[in-house]
Motif scaffolding. Structure first.
Motif, PDB file in Angstrom:
ATOM      1  N   ARG A  62       0.799  -0.973  -0.242  1.00 49.08           N
ATOM      2  CA  ARG A  62       0.109   0.167   0.191  1.00 49.08           C
ATOM      3  C   ARG A  62       0.886   1.017   0.197  1.00 49.08           C
ATOM      4  NH1 ARG A  62      -6.321  -0.891   1.386  1.00 49.08           N
ATOM      5  NH2 ARG A  62      -6.044   1.579   0.628  1.00 49.08           N
ATOM      6  N   GLU A 116      -1.652   4.215  -5.796  1.00 46.82           N
ATOM      7  CA  GLU A 116      -1.311   3.284  -6.793  1.00 46.82           C
ATOM      8  C   GLU A 116      -0.248   3.337  -7.164  1.00 46.82           C
ATOM      9  OE1 GLU A 116      -2.926  -0.092  -7.191  1.00 46.82           O
ATOM     10  OE2 GLU A 116      -4.027   0.209  -5.649  1.00 46.82           O
ATOM     11  N   THR A 140       5.129   1.914  -7.293  1.00 45.30           N
ATOM     12  CA  THR A 140       3.564   1.645  -7.433  1.00 45.30           C
ATOM     13  C   THR A 140       3.579   0.613  -6.781  1.00 45.30           C
ATOM     14  OG1 THR A 140       4.440   1.930  -9.711  1.00 45.30           O
ATOM     15  CG2 THR A 140       2.616   0.818  -9.439  1.00 45.30           C
TER      16      THR A 140
END
Length: 169
Positions: free
Chosen positions: A6, A21, A143
Motif C-alpha cells: 500500500r 496506486e 507503484t
C-alpha cells in the motif's frame, strides 16, 4: 521477494491518509503530495521523516492483539511493505525506480492516537511495530506491487569498500 502493498500520503498534518496506486519519490524530499515533502507535517520542520515504512505483518499483529484495524491508513506511514522494516535501518534499498536509506525507527506517539481516534494505538504500534524513517537518495516512481530490494548494507565495512571501489571505476 518483498514488495509494496500500500502507498499512503496526506497533504498536511492531521489530514486523513489517502491511498494511491503510484507516487513519485523526490530526491532529498519525500513523496510528492505528502505533508513532509512539502513542509506541512505536524512535526515540520523539527522531526521530519522524508518517507515512513511499516511492515504489513506488524499491522496484522496490531489487529490480532489489540483489535485495531489500521488498513485505512490510520497508522500514518507512507509505505506498507511485506518486510521487517527494522532490517532496513543503515541500509540502502530500492523500491520501484527510487532508492532510499533507512535512517531511524519511527516510534508511535500520542499524536497518532489523536489523529486516528484510537486509544492504545501508540502502545499497539510499540515493540518495533511503529516503522522506520527513510531518506530518498534517488527519486523515481513507486507503484503498489513494486519489489523492495536491499542494495547495500551501510553498516558493513566490506559492502562500503566495494561501493567506493565501484564508484571510482
Amino acid at each position: 521477494m518483498p514488495s509494496v502493498e500500500r502507498i499512503w500520503t496526506a497533504p498536511e498534518g492531521g489530514a486523513p491518509m489517502a491511498a494511491s496506486e503510484r507516487v513519485r519519490a523526490v530526491e532529498g524530499g519525500g513523496l510528492r503530495g505528502d505533508r513532509y515533502c512539502h513542509g506541512r507535517g505536524y512535526y515540520s520542520p523539527y522531526d521530519v521523516c522524508q518517507v515512513t515504512l511499516v511492515d504489513s505483518g506488524a499491522l496484522e499483529t496490531v489487529r490480532e492483539r489489540y483489535d485495531i484495524d489500521l488498513s485505512d491508513g490510520r497508522h500514518r506511514r507512507n509505505l506498507v511493505v511485506d518486510y521487517d522494516v527494522v532490517d532496513l535501518l543503515d541500509t540502502r534499498f530500492s523500491v520501484g525506480e527510487a532508492v532510499f536509506e533507512g535512517t531511524r525507527r519511527r516510534p508511535p506517539c500520542a499524536r497518532v492516537e489523536e489523529v486516528a481516534g484510537e486509544d492504545d494505538l501508540a502502545e499497539a504500534l510499540g515493540e518495533e511495530r511503529g516503522g522506520i524513517c527513510a531518506d530518498v537518495v534517488e527519486g523515481g516512481e513507486i507503484t503498489v506491487g513494486d519489489e523492495l530490494e536491499v542494495v547495500e548494507r551501510l553498516d558493513d565495512p566490506d559492502s562500503l569498500a566495494d561501493a567506493i571501489r565501484e564508484r571510482r571505476e
